[in-house]
Design a protein around this motif. Structure first.
Motif, PDB file in Angstrom:
ATOM      1  N   ILE A  56       0.839  -1.193   0.000  1.00  0.00           N
ATOM      2  CA  ILE A  56       0.000   0.000   0.000  1.00  0.00           C
ATOM      3  C   ILE A  56       0.880   1.251   0.000  1.00  0.00           C
ATOM      4  N   GLY A  57       1.899   1.241   0.834  1.00  0.00           N
ATOM      5  CA  GLY A  57       2.811   2.382   0.896  1.00  0.00           C
ATOM      6  C   GLY A  57       3.510   2.633  -0.427  1.00  0.00           C
ATOM      7  N   SER A  58       3.948   1.581  -1.067  1.00  0.00           N
ATOM      8  CA  SER A  58       4.608   1.703  -2.364  1.00  0.00           C
ATOM      9  C   SER A  58       3.648   2.269  -3.409  1.00  0.00           C
ATOM     10  N   PHE A  59       2.412   1.792  -3.395  1.00  0.00           N
ATOM     11  CA  PHE A  59       1.405   2.285  -4.327  1.00  0.00           C
ATOM     12  C   PHE A  59       1.136   3.773  -4.092  1.00  0.00           C
ATOM     13  N   LEU A  60       0.984   4.177  -2.829  1.00  0.00           N
ATOM     14  CA  LEU A  60       0.737   5.580  -2.515  1.00  0.00           C
ATOM     15  C   LEU A  60       1.910   6.461  -2.936  1.00  0.00           C
ATOM     16  N   ARG A  61       3.134   5.990  -2.685  1.00  0.00           N
ATOM     17  CA  ARG A  61       4.324   6.744  -3.084  1.00  0.00           C
ATOM     18  C   ARG A  61       4.336   6.975  -4.589  1.00  0.00           C
ATOM     19  N   GLN A  62       4.049   5.914  -5.351  1.00  0.00           N
ATOM     20  CA  GLN A  62       4.054   6.043  -6.805  1.00  0.00           C
ATOM     21  C   GLN A  62       2.942   6.975  -7.276  1.00  0.00           C
ATOM     22  N   ALA A  63       1.769   6.879  -6.667  1.00  0.00           N
ATOM     23  CA  ALA A  63       0.654   7.760  -7.034  1.00  0.00           C
ATOM     24  C   ALA A  63       1.009   9.214  -6.738  1.00  0.00           C
ATOM     25  N   ARG A  64       1.665   9.455  -5.610  1.00  0.00           N
ATOM     26  CA  ARG A  64       2.084  10.821  -5.253  1.00  0.00           C
ATOM     27  C   ARG A  64       3.090  11.346  -6.267  1.00  0.00           C
ATOM     28  N   VAL A 123       6.259  14.892  -0.484  1.00  0.00           N
ATOM     29  CA  VAL A 123       5.712  14.314   0.753  1.00  0.00           C
ATOM     30  C   VAL A 123       5.062  15.422   1.578  1.00  0.00           C
ATOM     31  N   SER A 124       5.741  16.553   1.674  1.00  0.00           N
ATOM     32  CA  SER A 124       5.204  17.672   2.465  1.00  0.00           C
ATOM     33  C   SER A 124       3.877  18.173   1.905  1.00  0.00           C
ATOM     34  N   GLU A 125       3.774  18.291   0.580  1.00  0.00           N
ATOM     35  CA  GLU A 125       2.538  18.772  -0.035  1.00  0.00           C
ATOM     36  C   GLU A 125       1.370  17.833   0.234  1.00  0.00           C
ATOM     37  N   LEU A 126       1.586  16.542   0.004  1.00  0.00           N
ATOM     38  CA  LEU A 126       0.504  15.583   0.206  1.00  0.00           C
ATOM     39  C   LEU A 126       0.123  15.498   1.677  1.00  0.00           C
ATOM     40  N   ALA A 127       1.105  15.486   2.552  1.00  0.00           N
ATOM     41  CA  ALA A 127       0.818  15.402   3.985  1.00  0.00           C
ATOM     42  C   ALA A 127      -0.021  16.600   4.433  1.00  0.00           C
ATOM     43  N   ALA A 128       0.362  17.794   3.994  1.00  0.00           N
ATOM     44  CA  ALA A 128      -0.387  18.993   4.377  1.00  0.00           C
ATOM     45  C   ALA A 128      -1.808  18.938   3.836  1.00  0.00           C
ATOM     46  N   LYS A 129      -1.953  18.522   2.591  1.00  0.00           N
ATOM     47  CA  LYS A 129      -3.276  18.449   1.965  1.00  0.00           C
ATOM     48  C   LYS A 129      -4.174  17.427   2.676  1.00  0.00           C
ATOM     49  N   ALA A 130      -3.569  16.318   3.150  1.00  0.00           N
ATOM     50  CA  ALA A 130      -4.332  15.268   3.828  1.00  0.00           C
ATOM     51  C   ALA A 130      -4.509  15.535   5.316  1.00  0.00           C
ATOM     52  N   GLY A 131      -3.816  16.542   5.839  1.00  0.00           N
ATOM     53  CA  GLY A 131      -3.943  16.874   7.254  1.00  0.00           C
ATOM     54  C   GLY A 131      -3.201  15.924   8.175  1.00  0.00           C
ATOM     55  N   ILE A 132      -2.078  15.375   7.682  1.00  0.00           N
ATOM     56  CA  ILE A 132      -1.255  14.485   8.512  1.00  0.00           C
ATOM     57  C   ILE A 132       0.179  15.007   8.514  1.00  0.00           C
ATOM     58  N   SER A 133       0.998  14.458   9.395  1.00  0.00           N
ATOM     59  CA  SER A 133       2.387  14.907   9.447  1.00  0.00           C
ATOM     60  C   SER A 133       3.202  14.264   8.323  1.00  0.00           C
ATOM     61  N   ARG A 134       4.252  14.959   7.966  1.00  0.00           N
ATOM     62  CA  ARG A 134       5.178  14.448   6.948  1.00  0.00           C
ATOM     63  C   ARG A 134       5.790  13.123   7.390  1.00  0.00           C
ATOM     64  N   ASN A 135       6.084  13.010   8.675  1.00  0.00           N
ATOM     65  CA  ASN A 135       6.666  11.773   9.206  1.00  0.00           C
ATOM     66  C   ASN A 135       5.693  10.601   9.098  1.00  0.00           C
ATOM     67  N   THR A 136       4.407  10.862   9.346  1.00  0.00           N
ATOM     68  CA  THR A 136       3.400   9.807   9.231  1.00  0.00           C
ATOM     69  C   THR A 136       3.318   9.310   7.796  1.00  0.00           C
ATOM     70  N   LEU A 137       3.284  10.238   6.842  1.00  0.00           N
ATOM     71  CA  LEU A 137       3.232   9.847   5.439  1.00  0.00           C
ATOM     72  C   LEU A 137       4.502   9.115   5.023  1.00  0.00           C
ATOM     73  N   GLY A 138       5.642   9.602   5.468  1.00  0.00           N
ATOM     74  CA  GLY A 138       6.910   8.932   5.145  1.00  0.00           C
ATOM     75  C   GLY A 138       6.947   7.511   5.671  1.00  0.00           C
ATOM     76  N   ALA A 139       6.472   7.316   6.893  1.00  0.00           N
ATOM     77  CA  ALA A 139       6.443   5.971   7.478  1.00  0.00           C
ATOM     78  C   ALA A 139       5.486   5.072   6.705  1.00  0.00           C
ATOM     79  N   LEU A 140       4.321   5.604   6.340  1.00  0.00           N
ATOM     80  CA  LEU A 140       3.350   4.819   5.594  1.00  0.00           C
ATOM     81  C   LEU A 140       3.920   4.412   4.232  1.00  0.00           C
ATOM     82  N   GLU A 141       4.529   5.351   3.522  1.00  0.00           N
ATOM     83  CA  GLU A 141       5.107   5.034   2.221  1.00  0.00           C
ATOM     84  C   GLU A 141       6.225   3.998   2.335  1.00  0.00           C
ATOM     85  N   ALA A 142       6.904   3.969   3.481  1.00  0.00           N
ATOM     86  CA  ALA A 142       7.979   3.003   3.708  1.00  0.00           C
ATOM     87  C   ALA A 142       7.453   1.669   4.227  1.00  0.00           C
ATOM     88  N   GLY A 143       6.132   1.585   4.468  1.00  0.00           N
ATOM     89  CA  GLY A 143       5.556   0.333   4.947  1.00  0.00           C
ATOM     90  C   GLY A 143       5.767   0.090   6.422  1.00  0.00           C
TER      91      GLY A 143
END
Length: 101
Positions: A7-15, A22-42
């Protein structure tokens, strides 16, 4: 997709396909950059609301499909590609179409 890493790999590729950082998507989704980075890394665990927010921002939709259909859509299988696989692959690589109001 059956693992957080997939899922993380798919989201990273879609982004990346949408030329978002990462910062743009995280801000738009209302989550932290670290949370998105961790999710993209699985890593870690993701709440469903967070995943849905990310999908909304990427203009993607969460769908549930029967396992045999999902198996046909997987890349890197050792089977001969079928017309359905080619069609699904084409749809997955195309940017989503915007619906007019």
């Amino acid at each position: 997709m059956t693992t957080l890493a997939a899922i993380g790999s798919f989201l990273r590729q879609a982004r990346k396909d949408r030329a978002m950082t990462v910062s743009e998507l995280a801000a738009k989704a209302g989550i932290s950059r670290n949370t998105l980075g961790a999710l993209e890394a699985g890593r870690g665990n993701v709440e469903l609301n967070t995943l849905l927010a990310l999908l909304r921002c990427l203009e993607l939709e969460l769908q549930f499909v029967p396992q045999p259909v999902a198996d046909l859509a997987r890349f890197g299988t050792d089977t001969k590609p079928t017309g359905l696989q080619d069609e699904v692959r084409g749809l997955m690589q195309s940017p989503p179409r915007r619906r007019l109001p």
